[in-house]
Design an enzyme around this catalytic site. Structure first.
Site, PDB file in Angstrom:
ATOM      1  N   CYS A   1      -6.152  13.008  -7.455  1.00  0.00           N
ATOM      2  CA  CYS A   1      -5.492  14.087  -6.891  1.00  0.00           C
ATOM      3  C   CYS A   1      -4.019  13.849  -6.903  1.00  0.00           C
ATOM      4  O   CYS A   1      -3.326  14.951  -7.279  1.00  0.00           O
ATOM      5  CB  CYS A   1      -5.824  14.341  -5.380  1.00  0.00           C
ATOM      6  SG  CYS A   1      -7.613  14.586  -4.710  1.00  0.00           S
TER       7      CYS A   1
ATOM      8  N   CYS B   1      -9.210  15.101  -0.904  1.00  0.00           N
ATOM      9  CA  CYS B   1     -10.643  15.076  -1.165  1.00  0.00           C
ATOM     10  C   CYS B   1     -11.243  13.981  -0.336  1.00  0.00           C
ATOM     11  O   CYS B   1     -12.360  13.735  -0.233  1.00  0.00           O
ATOM     12  CB  CYS B   1     -11.100  14.554  -2.445  1.00  0.00           C
ATOM     13  SG  CYS B   1     -10.483  12.811  -2.981  1.00  0.00           S
TER      14      CYS B   1
ATOM     15  N   ASP C   1      10.456  -5.662   6.878  1.00  0.00           N
ATOM     16  CA  ASP C   1       9.727  -4.362   6.591  1.00  0.00           C
ATOM     17  C   ASP C   1      10.209  -3.592   5.808  1.00  0.00           C
ATOM     18  O   ASP C   1      11.717  -3.680   5.350  1.00  0.00           O
ATOM     19  CB  ASP C   1       9.811  -3.394   7.795  1.00  0.00           C
ATOM     20  CG  ASP C   1       8.737  -2.368   8.017  1.00  0.00           C
ATOM     21  OD1 ASP C   1       7.677  -2.411   7.234  1.00  0.00           O
ATOM     22  OD2 ASP C   1       8.821  -1.482   8.786  1.00  0.00           O
ATOM     23  N   GLU C   2       9.891  -2.664   4.953  1.00  0.00           N
ATOM     24  CA  GLU C   2      10.519  -1.793   3.779  1.00  0.00           C
ATOM     25  C   GLU C   2      11.118  -2.463   2.927  1.00  0.00           C
ATOM     26  O   GLU C   2      11.993  -2.256   2.443  1.00  0.00           O
ATOM     27  CB  GLU C   2      11.385  -0.595   4.680  1.00  0.00           C
ATOM     28  CG  GLU C   2      10.787   0.196   5.853  1.00  0.00           C
ATOM     29  CD  GLU C   2       9.944   1.252   5.005  1.00  0.00           C
ATOM     30  OE1 GLU C   2       9.753   1.596   4.011  1.00  0.00           O
ATOM     31  OE2 GLU C   2       9.379   1.992   5.894  1.00  0.00           O
TER      32      GLU C   2
ATOM     33  N   MET D   1       2.141   5.110   1.490  1.00  0.00           N
ATOM     34  CA  MET D   1       2.585   5.712   2.868  1.00  0.00           C
ATOM     35  C   MET D   1       1.570   6.112   3.581  1.00  0.00           C
ATOM     36  O   MET D   1       0.224   6.310   3.046  1.00  0.00           O
ATOM     37  CB  MET D   1       3.304   6.759   2.586  1.00  0.00           C
ATOM     38  CG  MET D   1       4.845   6.438   2.074  1.00  0.00           C
ATOM     39  SD  MET D   1       5.753   7.850   2.138  1.00  0.00           S
ATOM     40  CE  MET D   1       6.280   8.053   3.972  1.00  0.00           C
ATOM     41  N   PHE D   2       1.343   6.018   4.961  1.00  0.00           N
ATOM     42  CA  PHE D   2       0.457   6.218   5.830  1.00  0.00           C
ATOM     43  C   PHE D   2      -0.958   5.299   5.667  1.00  0.00           C
ATOM     44  O   PHE D   2      -2.131   5.433   6.087  1.00  0.00           O
ATOM     45  CB  PHE D   2      -0.258   7.700   5.643  1.00  0.00           C
ATOM     46  CG  PHE D   2       0.850   8.798   5.387  1.00  0.00           C
ATOM     47  CD1 PHE D   2       1.402   8.952   6.747  1.00  0.00           C
ATOM     48  CD2 PHE D   2       1.334   9.263   4.411  1.00  0.00           C
ATOM     49  CE1 PHE D   2       2.579   9.857   6.981  1.00  0.00           C
ATOM     50  CE2 PHE D   2       2.112  10.185   4.572  1.00  0.00           C
ATOM     51  CZ  PHE D   2       2.744  10.683   5.455  1.00  0.00           C
TER      52      PHE D   2
ATOM     53  N   GLY E   1       0.757  -1.183   0.098  1.00  0.00           N
ATOM     54  CA  GLY E   1      -0.110   0.123   0.136  1.00  0.00           C
ATOM     55  C   GLY E   1       0.919   1.254   0.047  1.00  0.00           C
ATOM     56  O   GLY E   1       1.915   1.224   0.124  1.00  0.00           O
TER      57      GLY E   1
ATOM     58  N   GLN F   1      10.582  -2.789  -0.474  1.00  0.00           N
ATOM     59  CA  GLN F   1      10.865  -2.185  -1.438  1.00  0.00           C
ATOM     60  C   GLN F   1      12.320  -1.716  -1.480  1.00  0.00           C
ATOM     61  O   GLN F   1      12.679  -1.612  -2.727  1.00  0.00           O
ATOM     62  CB  GLN F   1       9.857  -0.917  -1.675  1.00  0.00           C
ATOM     63  CG  GLN F   1      10.446   0.284  -0.813  1.00  0.00           C
ATOM     64  CD  GLN F   1       9.771   0.280   0.490  1.00  0.00           C
ATOM     65  OE1 GLN F   1       8.987  -0.577   0.992  1.00  0.00           O
ATOM     66  NE2 GLN F   1      10.004   1.240   1.194  1.00  0.00           N
TER      67      GLN F   1
ATOM     68  N   THR G   1       3.097  -1.066   8.368  1.00  0.00           N
ATOM     69  CA  THR G   1       3.879  -1.502   9.598  1.00  0.00           C
ATOM     70  C   THR G   1       3.339  -1.871  10.648  1.00  0.00           C
ATOM     71  O   THR G   1       3.529  -3.045  11.338  1.00  0.00           O
ATOM     72  CB  THR G   1       5.077  -0.554   9.764  1.00  0.00           C
ATOM     73  OG1 THR G   1       5.955  -0.222   8.539  1.00  0.00           O
ATOM     74  CG2 THR G   1       6.058  -0.889  10.887  1.00  0.00           C
TER      75      THR G   1
END
Ligand code: ZN
Length: 193
Positions: free
Chosen positions: A184, A152, A92-93, A22-23, A20, A95, A27
Site C-alpha cells: 500500500c 489493508c 528518543d527520536e 510511526m504508530f 520501526g 533519527q 516511544t
C-alpha cells in the site's frame, strides 16, 4: 566464595535500538523499559533532539500521552556531559540526531551505561533515516516494532505522508501520516497521493 562470571559486579554497558515506523509504539516501548529500570532504583535519563517540540519542551510524550520527563539537547556530545552517574540512558527520536550519536553511544556503553535508543528506521520516502542505519549496525540488541496498515490490515513498516509538504525533517501532527504495508505504501508513492 565462587561467583559465576555473569554474576560479577563488573559493570558492562550495551546499546539497544527500538526501531520501526510511526504508530509502531517505539516511544511506549522506550518508556516501558525505562520505567522498569527506575523501579530497580537505577538512575535513568532521557534525551531527545531539541528539534522535536511537537508536544512539550521538557517531557517526552508518546502518542498515547503517557509522559516521562526528558531533556531536549542540541547535539549528541551533550549526552556524555549530562550523563555522569546515570545507569540507563534513553534517547528518543534518534533519527534527528547528528552523525556523532553512534560514537557517543559507544562511549556510554564502554562506561558501563545501558543505552536504549528509539527512532524511525525509514523516512516518508521509505529510505533509511539519517544515522539510524549506523546505530542499528552498532547495536547489541535490536527490536523492530510494527504498526498495522490502515489500508489493508497487514503488518506496516512504512510511514506514509499524507501532507503535501515533502521535507524529511518536517515534524507534522500525527494525522499527517499513516502506517502502511509495503504494497500500500508503494501504491501510494506511485500514484503520488
Ligand atoms: Zn496495506
Amino acid at each position: 566464595m565462587f561467583i559465576e562470571p555473569h554474576w560479577t559486579t563488573e559493570r558492562r554497558g550495551w546499546v539497544e535500538v527500538i526501531c520501526g515506523s510511526m504508530f509502531s509504539g517505539k516511544t511506549e516501548e522506550l518508556i516501558r523499559r525505562l520505567k522498569r529500570a527506575k523501579i530497580a532504583h537505577l538512575q535513568t535519563e532521557i534525551y531527545k533532539p531539541s528539534i522535536d517540540t511537537r508536544y512539550d519542551e521538557r517531557d517526552i510524550v508518546s502518542h498515547d500521552s503517557r509522559t516521562i520527563p526528558s531533556i531536549p539537547i542540541d547535539n549528541s556530545q551533550q549526552i556524555l556531559l549530562l550523563s555522569q552517574g546515570v545507569d540507563v540512558v534513553g534517547i528518543d527520536e534518534a533519527q534527528f540526531f547528528d552523525p556523532e550519536l553512534p560514537n557517543v553511544c559507544d562511549q556510554l556503553a564502554l562506561r558501563g551505561v545501558r543505552v536504549i535508543i528509539a527512532g524511525l528506521d525509514m523516512d516518508f520516502k521509505g529510505k533509511p533515516f539519517g544515522i539510524m542505519p549506523a546505530l542499528l549496525a552498532k547495536a547489541d540488541y535490536i527490536t523492530k516494532l510494527h504498526a498495522i496498515c490502515v489500508r489493508c490490515g497487514h503488518i506496516a513498516n512504512f510511514s506514509f505522508r499524507k501532507s503535501p509538504r515533502k521535507d524529511q525533517f518536517f515534524l507534522g501532527e500525527a494525522d499527517s501520516y499513516e502506517p502502511r504495508c509495503r504494497k500500500c505504501f508503494n501504491e501510494g508513492m506511485t500514484a503520488g497521493e
